[in-house]
Design an enzyme around this catalytic site. Structure first.
Site, mmCIF file in Angstrom:
data_model
loop_
_atom_site.group_PDB
_atom_site.id
_atom_site.type_symbol
_atom_site.label_atom_id
_atom_site.label_comp_id
_atom_site.label_asym_id
_atom_site.label_seq_id
_atom_site.Cartn_x
_atom_site.Cartn_y
_atom_site.Cartn_z
ATOM 1 N N SER A 147 5.024 29.672 8.422
ATOM 2 C CA SER A 147 3.878 30.480 8.031
ATOM 3 C C SER A 147 2.672 29.582 7.748
ATOM 4 O O SER A 147 2.257 28.812 8.614
ATOM 5 C CB SER A 147 4.249 31.348 6.832
ATOM 6 O OG SER A 147 3.296 32.359 6.619
ATOM 7 N N GLU A 238 5.805 41.059 13.728
ATOM 8 C CA GLU A 238 4.949 40.452 12.713
ATOM 9 C C GLU A 238 3.524 40.329 13.213
ATOM 10 O O GLU A 238 3.267 40.126 14.402
ATOM 11 C CB GLU A 238 5.489 39.103 12.257
ATOM 12 C CG GLU A 238 5.629 38.035 13.312
ATOM 13 C CD GLU A 238 5.994 36.681 12.682
ATOM 14 O OE1 GLU A 238 5.234 36.220 11.814
ATOM 15 O OE2 GLU A 238 7.028 36.124 13.047
ATOM 16 N N HIS A 268 8.777 38.142 10.128
ATOM 17 C CA HIS A 268 8.119 36.908 9.707
ATOM 18 C C HIS A 268 9.114 35.953 9.030
ATOM 19 O O HIS A 268 9.780 36.309 8.061
ATOM 20 C CB HIS A 268 6.985 37.262 8.742
ATOM 21 C CG HIS A 268 6.130 36.115 8.337
ATOM 22 N ND1 HIS A 268 5.364 35.401 9.231
ATOM 23 C CD2 HIS A 268 5.906 35.542 7.124
ATOM 24 C CE1 HIS A 268 4.709 34.461 8.589
ATOM 25 N NE2 HIS A 268 5.016 34.504 7.317
#
Length: 297
Positions: A147, A238, A268
């Site tokens: 991320s 996502e 995610h």
């Protein structure tokens, strides 16, 4: 059949418990507390060892598995630059340590809003340099992250190149956040984890007075020439799918050896469920193989 049921159950858990927490109306301090509890479901492999340490005055957790270590992985945790820690990511770093045969070092880099850009990047670079001072050659170190940590991994490689510093052996990024402008967010039919209004607020907290188009904040706008091989993994469910695909395209256009893997119907940073979800375990295994393939002896 059991795996399908597990996927369904995990997706519902993320949607009902995690996604509501990641809302701009929830104070960051509360988000940090609640998400640290949610990560308890991400369990490292049995036999994995963890050591708390300090590198360049930055707290880190070293994860290792088995006897032999081929090198080191500098792992930058996710959390939109405002939440998360080395401790929350013990599950994923433990599984990556087993898959790669490396010691995985996860720093507690400083978070926004208390410490906006470039604090996280400065800390990541400081730990990288400390690993070299410890005796690892740059070719014995891979950089990985998920991320925001995935975007930070790319930004760190770009900064090292621009400063004429040696580069890591490879880059591995899970669901990387590479465009904080959010101008090209994907709109999946199902998004179990992230809310665009939460990531938009986090982006502003992290960038502070800097432009969101700064390549060291949104690396998709940067120059990829000369970067090491990149493995990108992303779920189809996502809002950051486009971030991953655009990252892969930009890197390939610059001649970087790039592998993009899109996992259908996953969410995610699904890799946190490694050891439980077979496709997550397989994804981390592939990441370990990618890391091993480029490490210097």
């Amino acid at each position: 059949m059991l795996q399908h049921l597990l996927e369904t159950g995990l997706r519902q858990t993320m949607n009902r418990l995690v996604r509501p927490t990641l809302h701009p109306a929830v104070p960051v301090s509360v988000q940090r507390t609640l998400i640290s509890q949610a990560y308890r479901s991400s369990v490292p492999p049995r036999g994995c060892r963890f050591q708390s340490d300090t590198l360049a005055d930055i707290p880190v957790i070293r994860s290792s598995f088995g006897q032999a270590t081929r090198g080191a992985v500098l792992y930058l945790h996710g959390g939109a630059y405002i939440i998360g820690s080395a401790a929350t990511h013990r599950g994923i770093t433990g599984h990556l340590a087993r898959a790669s045969g490396c010691m995985v070092v996860a720093p507690d880099y400083r978070l926004a809003p208390e410490h906006p850009f470039p604090a996280a990047l400065d800390d990541a670079e400081a730990v990288w340099l400390a690993l070299i001072e410890e005796g690892f050659t740059p070719g014995q170190i891979a950089i990985a992250g998920d991320s925001a940590g995935g975007g930070l991994a790319i930004a760190l490689a770009m900064r090292l190149r621009d400063r004429n510093q040696p580069l890591p052996a490879s880059l591995t990024v899970f669901s990387p956040w590479t465009d904080l402008t959010q101008e090209a967010l994907y709109s999946p039919e199902c998004e179990p984890v992230l809310q665009a209004k939460w990531t938009a607020k986090a982006a502003k907290l992290y960038a502070a007075q800097e432009s969101l188009r700064n390549p060291l904040i949104s690396p998709v706008f940067g120059n990829f020439e000369g970067l090491p091989p990149i493995l990108i993994q992303v779920g189809s469910q996502e809002i950051l799918l486009n971030d991953a695909e655009r990252l892969a395209e930009a890197a390939r256009m610059a001649g970087v050896k790039t592998q993009l893997e899109v996992f259908n119907n996953l969410w995610h940073v699904f890799q946190i469920h490694s050891g439980q979800l077979e496709r997550a375990t397989a994804a981390v295994k592939t990441a370990g193989e990618h890391i091993r393939a480029y490490l210097a002896d």
